[in-house]
Write a protein that holds these residues in place. Structure first.
Motif, PDB file in Angstrom:
ATOM      1  N   HIS A 156       0.817  -1.214   0.000  1.00 13.32           N
ATOM      2  CA  HIS A 156       0.000   0.000   0.000  1.00 13.32           C
ATOM      3  C   HIS A 156       0.852   1.266   0.000  1.00 13.32           C
ATOM      4  O   HIS A 156       0.306   2.365  -0.085  1.00 13.32           O
ATOM      5  CB  HIS A 156      -0.979   0.004   1.190  1.00 13.32           C
ATOM      6  CG  HIS A 156      -0.314  -0.036   2.524  1.00 13.32           C
ATOM      7  ND1 HIS A 156      -0.074  -1.216   3.200  1.00 13.32           N
ATOM      8  CD2 HIS A 156       0.159   0.952   3.312  1.00 13.32           C
ATOM      9  CE1 HIS A 156       0.512  -0.961   4.358  1.00 13.32           C
ATOM     10  NE2 HIS A 156       0.669   0.351   4.451  1.00 13.32           N
ATOM     11  N   ASN A 157       2.170   1.158   0.091  1.00 10.70           N
ATOM     12  CA  ASN A 157       3.059   2.313  -0.059  1.00 10.70           C
ATOM     13  C   ASN A 157       3.725   2.352  -1.429  1.00 10.70           C
ATOM     14  O   ASN A 157       4.577   3.211  -1.678  1.00 10.70           O
ATOM     15  CB  ASN A 157       4.138   2.310   1.027  1.00 10.70           C
ATOM     16  CG  ASN A 157       3.582   2.741   2.373  1.00 10.70           C
ATOM     17  OD1 ASN A 157       2.526   3.367   2.447  1.00 10.70           O
ATOM     18  ND2 ASN A 157       4.279   2.384   3.443  1.00 10.70           N
ATOM     19  N   VAL A 158       3.349   1.437  -2.308  1.00  8.14           N
ATOM     20  CA  VAL A 158       3.802   1.463  -3.699  1.00  8.14           C
ATOM     21  C   VAL A 158       2.592   1.835  -4.546  1.00  8.14           C
ATOM     22  O   VAL A 158       1.752   0.993  -4.875  1.00  8.14           O
ATOM     23  CB  VAL A 158       4.389   0.107  -4.146  1.00  8.14           C
ATOM     24  CG1 VAL A 158       4.867   0.184  -5.586  1.00  8.14           C
ATOM     25  CG2 VAL A 158       5.531  -0.309  -3.224  1.00  8.14           C
ATOM     26  N   LEU A 159       2.479   3.121  -4.863  1.00 12.48           N
ATOM     27  CA  LEU A 159       1.331   3.628  -5.600  1.00 12.48           C
ATOM     28  C   LEU A 159       1.582   3.535  -7.092  1.00 12.48           C
ATOM     29  O   LEU A 159       2.728   3.425  -7.552  1.00 12.48           O
ATOM     30  CB  LEU A 159       1.043   5.074  -5.192  1.00 12.48           C
ATOM     31  CG  LEU A 159       0.938   5.340  -3.679  1.00 12.48           C
ATOM     32  CD1 LEU A 159       0.565   6.799  -3.431  1.00 12.48           C
ATOM     33  CD2 LEU A 159      -0.061   4.408  -3.032  1.00 12.48           C
ATOM     34  N   LEU A 160       0.490   3.601  -7.857  1.00 12.06           N
ATOM     35  CA  LEU A 160       0.568   3.524  -9.312  1.00 12.06           C
ATOM     36  C   LEU A 160      -0.197   4.699  -9.906  1.00 12.06           C
ATOM     37  O   LEU A 160      -1.350   4.964  -9.522  1.00 12.06           O
ATOM     38  CB  LEU A 160      -0.041   2.208  -9.816  1.00 12.06           C
ATOM     39  CG  LEU A 160       0.603   0.918  -9.303  1.00 12.06           C
ATOM     40  CD1 LEU A 160      -0.194  -0.285  -9.760  1.00 12.06           C
ATOM     41  CD2 LEU A 160       2.048   0.812  -9.775  1.00 12.06           C
ATOM     42  N   ASP A 161       0.455   5.422 -10.819  1.00 12.13           N
ATOM     43  CA  ASP A 161      -0.222   6.549 -11.456  1.00 12.13           C
ATOM     44  C   ASP A 161      -1.110   6.063 -12.595  1.00 12.13           C
ATOM     45  O   ASP A 161      -1.304   4.855 -12.788  1.00 12.13           O
ATOM     46  CB  ASP A 161       0.788   7.592 -11.933  1.00 12.13           C
ATOM     47  CG  ASP A 161       1.725   7.062 -13.004  1.00 12.13           C
ATOM     48  OD1 ASP A 161       1.461   5.971 -13.556  1.00 12.13           O
ATOM     49  OD2 ASP A 161       2.736   7.737 -13.298  1.00 12.13           O
ATOM     50  N   SER A 162      -1.650   6.997 -13.375  1.00  6.99           N
ATOM     51  CA  SER A 162      -2.586   6.622 -14.444  1.00  6.99           C
ATOM     52  C   SER A 162      -1.917   5.793 -15.535  1.00  6.99           C
ATOM     53  O   SER A 162      -2.593   5.084 -16.278  1.00  6.99           O
ATOM     54  CB  SER A 162      -3.198   7.878 -15.055  1.00  6.99           C
ATOM     55  OG  SER A 162      -2.177   8.717 -15.594  1.00  6.99           O
ATOM     56  N   GLN A 163      -0.595   5.880 -15.637  1.00  5.90           N
ATOM     57  CA  GLN A 163       0.143   5.085 -16.616  1.00  5.90           C
ATOM     58  C   GLN A 163       0.692   3.798 -16.011  1.00  5.90           C
ATOM     59  O   GLN A 163       1.531   3.128 -16.625  1.00  5.90           O
ATOM     60  CB  GLN A 163       1.322   5.917 -17.170  1.00  5.90           C
ATOM     61  CG  GLN A 163       0.924   7.264 -17.743  1.00  5.90           C
ATOM     62  CD  GLN A 163      -0.044   7.150 -18.893  1.00  5.90           C
ATOM     63  OE1 GLN A 163       0.096   6.258 -19.733  1.00  5.90           O
ATOM     64  NE2 GLN A 163      -1.032   8.044 -18.951  1.00  5.90           N
ATOM     65  N   ALA A 164       0.218   3.473 -14.804  1.00  7.24           N
ATOM     66  CA  ALA A 164       0.654   2.271 -14.074  1.00  7.24           C
ATOM     67  C   ALA A 164       2.141   2.312 -13.743  1.00  7.24           C
ATOM     68  O   ALA A 164       2.777   1.270 -13.567  1.00  7.24           O
ATOM     69  CB  ALA A 164       0.322   1.007 -14.858  1.00  7.24           C
ATOM     70  N   ALA A 165       2.696   3.521 -13.641  1.00  4.81           N
ATOM     71  CA  ALA A 165       4.092   3.679 -13.235  1.00  4.81           C
ATOM     72  C   ALA A 165       4.173   3.759 -11.717  1.00  4.81           C
ATOM     73  O   ALA A 165       3.272   4.280 -11.054  1.00  4.81           O
ATOM     74  CB  ALA A 165       4.687   4.930 -13.868  1.00  4.81           C
ATOM     75  N   VAL A 166       5.246   3.234 -11.169  1.00  9.84           N
ATOM     76  CA  VAL A 166       5.412   3.159  -9.718  1.00  9.84           C
ATOM     77  C   VAL A 166       5.695   4.538  -9.118  1.00  9.84           C
ATOM     78  O   VAL A 166       6.458   5.341  -9.662  1.00  9.84           O
ATOM     79  CB  VAL A 166       6.559   2.190  -9.374  1.00  9.84           C
ATOM     80  CG1 VAL A 166       7.012   2.354  -7.927  1.00  9.84           C
ATOM     81  CG2 VAL A 166       6.126   0.756  -9.634  1.00  9.84           C
ATOM     82  N   LYS A 167       5.066   4.797  -7.968  1.00 17.36           N
ATOM     83  CA  LYS A 167       5.325   5.995  -7.165  1.00 17.36           C
ATOM     84  C   LYS A 167       5.432   5.549  -5.708  1.00 17.36           C
ATOM     85  O   LYS A 167       4.436   5.121  -5.108  1.00 17.36           O
ATOM     86  CB  LYS A 167       4.193   7.004  -7.313  1.00 17.36           C
ATOM     87  CG  LYS A 167       4.058   7.616  -8.693  1.00 17.36           C
ATOM     88  CD  LYS A 167       5.050   8.765  -8.869  1.00 17.36           C
ATOM     89  CE  LYS A 167       4.790   9.519 -10.151  1.00 17.36           C
ATOM     90  NZ  LYS A 167       5.671  10.685 -10.297  1.00 17.36           N
ATOM     91  N   LEU A 168       6.616   5.616  -5.138  1.00 15.92           N
ATOM     92  CA  LEU A 168       6.811   5.189  -3.754  1.00 15.92           C
ATOM     93  C   LEU A 168       6.307   6.266  -2.803  1.00 15.92           C
ATOM     94  O   LEU A 168       6.654   7.447  -2.935  1.00 15.92           O
ATOM     95  CB  LEU A 168       8.298   4.917  -3.492  1.00 15.92           C
ATOM     96  CG  LEU A 168       8.943   3.799  -4.318  1.00 15.92           C
ATOM     97  CD1 LEU A 168      10.389   3.608  -3.896  1.00 15.92           C
ATOM     98  CD2 LEU A 168       8.174   2.492  -4.175  1.00 15.92           C
ATOM     99  N   ALA A 169       5.498   5.862  -1.839  1.00 17.45           N
ATOM    100  CA  ALA A 169       4.948   6.784  -0.851  1.00 17.45           C
ATOM    101  C   ALA A 169       5.523   6.486   0.526  1.00 17.45           C
ATOM    102  O   ALA A 169       6.044   5.407   0.785  1.00 17.45           O
ATOM    103  CB  ALA A 169       3.423   6.663  -0.825  1.00 17.45           C
ATOM    104  N   LYS A 170       5.432   7.497   1.395  1.00 15.56           N
ATOM    105  CA  LYS A 170       5.865   7.394   2.800  1.00 15.56           C
ATOM    106  C   LYS A 170       7.324   6.961   2.942  1.00 15.56           C
ATOM    107  O   LYS A 170       7.709   6.344   3.940  1.00 15.56           O
ATOM    108  CB  LYS A 170       4.950   6.443   3.574  1.00 15.56           C
ATOM    109  CG  LYS A 170       3.508   6.941   3.681  1.00 15.56           C
ATOM    110  CD  LYS A 170       2.690   6.065   4.589  1.00 15.56           C
ATOM    111  CE  LYS A 170       1.293   6.618   4.765  1.00 15.56           C
ATOM    112  NZ  LYS A 170       0.467   6.589   3.569  1.00 15.56           N
TER     113      LYS A 170
END
Length: 894
Positions: free
Chosen positions: A120-134
């Protein structure tokens, strides 16, 4: 900062560990709250920008050590795809692994680790690219030492992290610091996460936490951890069907011993990613505004019409996420209210917060541990509907303003919107107006990105106002900061001990410590480095108390850019405080205070007479004003508004600010004696800064340029440098320093300090007199002053020579009042036609002309004594004008 685009703005909250109230530090001061420490460390996270990381935006501190963190957010995460119904293909798993490693490697370069890596800290943008959170939680909490909860989900923690156990600095069993987690701890977490993606289920989800931790520790005696985990979850066949490169990656990530486990940087260049690494372009951080070389990469579409966007285009999403959040706050956004609405923050009656008492036999009474003080990992999405509604009527052109000709002198916005109504509102209202701030932020953002090419445009717009969000960069532009400031700052030795270190250490804990940011340990460290860099790089100057206060506004505005704070401070001091920090600065200070006394007499003779009668001289109250440019006496939020205008004026503008402050206290000063005035200034009453700025500008416009001449001011610069615009179209004088004018025989001459102190009124140069009287003739120079062409003349020249001398040659338009017949025995002005003319000019500039400067000074002192304002003396006397050919002889009457 990254643009908003398809992202959202999210917020999550947690509590810092409370500290005992009756404990002090080694310096005798109360301990810094953990929430303040976290707030200071958080600031660095705002500078960490990468395509694989969610951008941190802000942090706010609430009651009871509560902290609310604002960051870039996406609703979709790997947690949503951890089900058998939504499995990832092996190729997609490898791509996700590579993207996560890119983010982790970037963090490692900044000496950080994630430590909270989980689905749940590995987010995905609209292009399904990884965005690390926290990813910053471990850093901002000092590796978990400042909070009462562990950092990271137990299932994904590396064995070496679990082996260390949970600890806290306040724990009596805690004797020495534990080693913080390294980059390899995140690699283990990545391995567990990838394993779950491959099998489509959560690892060890049916076992309680204590058994999970025990199971992970026992993996150390297993040869093939991946196989053991697969057998434990009944998915051995699924694991065997995975491609070889993915199995190899899982094995390397799930290596039990940290010494044998690779780092993220090593995995990125591993052969397992041979087919994937070519699909991704290495990230290059954008070059900063102040660097040796910078350029913008622009790509125009083949069809230029594509630049023209539809009316339904979301222009707000193209702005930086910190801008959008700032505007969200202006539009009425409230973080705590949002969290309360989502029931993340729940208020409790006081009876439910009673402490828990432990008796000697171990029996306890009262409430158990409040679980609300543990980490709630929920992120609340902030709704932008209210902001979008506020900006609904803002035209799309406002987001892309055209920059008109630089030569325009109109003090108004270059935006296509009509802001004339908003500009007339008080500054505090303009700074809270969402639509107005949007247009100002967009405009300044464009101008600053074009700095120094658009330097004149920045000056012109700064005369209207400066948006608070971009104040730090705008100040740097107004101070003329250019070049690779980071390289220069980094080259300064800030580590070797010097004698000044002790004084800096003593001063910093007392400097603007009401501010949470500057009072944090990180704030103290940055304070120390910037101050020491200035001291070391200016060997001809010394550290005086007050330099820390002078540094505070620049450090606050550029907290994450020490180099820019240092560069601004280094540019500010020579302009406004030249030679104030000499080892022996007495002659500089005394000259400054004497000129200030003359300015008080020039603008408010009644107040000047009263203060002189009771002996309340500027030496008793004004030294901290000018030595710190008022930062020692005003809080930061007032200094920001004051310096927004100060930076537009020359080195004489502080005199006008000082007089404006005295005039706000005028009634109380006139009604009190010496002791009461001392008490009044020991605890300065509330000062209306906006009124102070407004009156300072008016005083500045009424002050002849040469009236504030100082022998010890900054030396002249070549013509063409430091030629800045005036305060506006109503201003009488330019903001160039008097010392910057071309040298002619008509300028003021240096004089001894004793002679300067003997005169009540200031002197002005012959050049000023000629310009203000608008005389024409064979003047061998061009004056750079602006004159008021309309209305009554602002100046009267009073020639106090005898009638015979006056008839032999005088200045056109001057009146003759011989000194010998001007005043009666009681000092009153004798009534005569010339005196009537003089009385009609009361309130405008009166220049005393004479052969003898001593008699001119005495005549001016008499006028000040009878409360004539704006009285000054012609420097050099009437003889200065003989060479100009401007003295006229009256025609004989026939």
């Amino acid at each position: 900062m990254q643009s908003l685009r398809d992202a959202q703005i999210g917020a999550f909250t947690f509590f810092a560990s409370p500290l005992p109230h009756d404990v002090c530090g080694s310096n005798g001061l109360p301990l810094t709250p953990n929430s303040i420490k976290i707030l200071g460390r958080f600031q660095l996270l705002k500078t960490i920008t990468h395509p694989r990381l969610c951008q941190y935006v802000d942090i706010s501190r609430g009651k009871h050590e509560r902290l609310v963190v604002v960051a870039e957010h996406y609703e979709s995460s790997l947690k949503d795809f951890r089900k058998p119904s939504k499995p990832f293909s092996p190729e997609k798993v490898m791509q996700i692994a590579y993207q996560i490693l890119e983010g982790l490697e970037f963090l490692n370069k900044h000496r950080m680790v994630h430590r909270a890596l989980c689905p749940h800290n590995v987010l995905l943008d609209s292009q399904a690219a990884v965005k690390l959170a926290k990813f910053g939680l471990y850093h901002m909490t000092d590796h978990g030492a400042d909070v009462d909860f562990p950092i990271g989900h137990p299932t994904y923690l590396a064995p070496e992290v679990i082996a260390q156990g949970s600890f806290h600095h306040s724990d009596p069993l805690f004797k020495e610091p534990r080693l913080p987690s390294g980059p390899k701890a995140d690699v283990w977490s990545l391995g567990v996460l990838l394993f779950e993606l491959c099998v489509g289920r959560q690892l060890l989800h049916n076992i309680d936490i204590s058994k999970r931790l025990k199971f992970i520790i026992t993996l150390g005696c297993m040869d093939d951890i991946v196989t053991v985990l697969a057998e434990e979850h009944g998915c051995l066949e699924a694991i065997k069907e995975l491609p070889e490169n993915l199995l190899t990656l899982l094995s390397k990530c799930l290596t039990f011993h940290p010494s044998k486990r690779p780092t993220p940087a090593q995995l990125l260049v591993d052969p397992v990613f041979e087919d994937i690494s070519s699909l991704y372009v290495p990230y290059n951080k954008p070059v900063g505004l102040f660097s040796s070389l910078r350029c913008a990469h622009l790509e125009l579409p083949e069809n230029i019409n594509e630049l023209c966007k539809d009316d339904g285009e979301d222009y707000l999403a193209e702005r930086a996420i910190d801008e959008v959040y700032y505007l969200w706050c202006l539009a009425g956004g409230d973080l705590e209210k949002e969290l309360i609405n989502k029931e993340i923050i729940q208020s409790k009656p006081p009876v439910c917060t009673l402490p828990n008492f432990l008796l000697e036999d171990g029996e306890s009474f009262g409430q158990g541990r409040d679980r609300s003080f543990l980490l709630d990992d929920t992120t609340v999405t902030l709704s932008l509907c209210q902001l979008r509604n506020r900006l609904m009527d803002v035209a799309g052109e406002a987001y892309y303003p055209l920059l008109e000709d630089e030569q325009s002198n109109l003090p108004q916005s270059n935006s296509s919107n009509d802001l004339s109504t908003a500009v007339s509102l008080p500054l505090i209202i303009r700074e809270r107006d969402t639509e107005y701030q949007l247009t100002r932020i967009v405009l300044f953002d464009r101008l600053l990105k074009a700095y120094p090419y658009k330097k004149n445009q920045v000056w012109k717009e700064a005369r209207v106002d400066i948006p608070p969000l971009l104040r730090g960069l705008a100040w740097a532009a107004l101070l003329g900061v250019e070049g690779d400031i980071k390289a220069k700052y980094d080259s300064i030795d800030k580590e070797t001990p010097i004698p000044t270190d002790r004084q800096i250490e003593v001063d910093i804990p007392r400097c603007h410590q009401y501010d949470e940011l500057l009072s944090s340990p990180q704030g103290h460290v940055k304070f120390r480095r910037v101050l020491k860099a200035w001291v070391v790089s200016h060997p001809d100057l010394v550290y005086w108390q007050g330099l820390d206060s002078l540094c505070a506004p620049f450090l606050y505005l550029n907290f994450n850019n020490e180099a820019l704070a240092y560069a601004c401070m280094s540019a500010f001091i020579p302009k406004y405080l030249y030679n104030f920090f000499l080892k022996d600065n007495s002659h500089v200070i005394q000259e400054y205070l004497t000129v200030f006394s003359q300015m008080i007499a020039f603008h408010d003779p009644e107040l000047s007479n009263h203060l002189n009668e009771i002996g309340f001289i500027p030496d008793l109250y004004a030294i901290p004003w000018f030595l710190t440019m008022f930062t020692h006496v005003f809080p930061l939020h007032k200094i920001f508004h004051l310096w927004d205008t100060l930076l537009l004026g020359n080195s004489s503008f502080p005199f006008c600010i000082g007089v404006a402050i005295l005039q706000q206290l005028r009634d109380r000063l006139l009604a009190n004696g010496f002791n009461e005035c001392i008490l009044l200034f020991s605890d300065l009453p509330e000062i209306d800064i906006e009124r102070c700025v407004r009156e300072s500008i008016n005083l500045f416009c009424w002050t002849p340029k040469s009236a504030t001449y100082r022998q010890y001011a900054q030396p002249s610069k070549p013509m063409g440098e430091n030629i800045n615009g005036s305060f506006g179209k109503t201003s009488t004088f330019y903001t160039t320093d008097y010392q910057d004018l071309p040298k002619t025989d008509l300028l003021r001459e240096p004089m001894k300090l004793s002679e300067l102190k003997a005169e009540v009124s200031p002197r002005i140069s012959a050049e000023d007199l000629i310009d203000l009287l608008e005389l024409s003739g064979p003047v061998p120079f061009k004056t750079p002053m602006k004159r008021a062409k309309a209305g009554k003349p602002k100046i009267l020249a009073v020639d106090i020579r005898s009638m015979e001398d006056f008839s032999r040659g005088h200045v056109t338009g001057s009146v003759n009042i011989p000194y010998s017949s001007a005043f009666g025995p009681d000092g009153e002005l004798v009534q005569c036609p010339a005196a009537t003319t003089l009385a009609s000019f009361k309130g405008r500039v009166i220049v005393i002309l004479s052969h003898a400067l001593k008699s001119a000074a005495m005549f001016a002192a008499h006028l000040v004594k009878v409360n004539y304002p704006r009285v000054c003396i012609l420097d050099g006397g009437i003889n200065k004008l003989k060479a100009t050919g401007l003295l006229t002889v009256p025609s004989p009457q026939i």
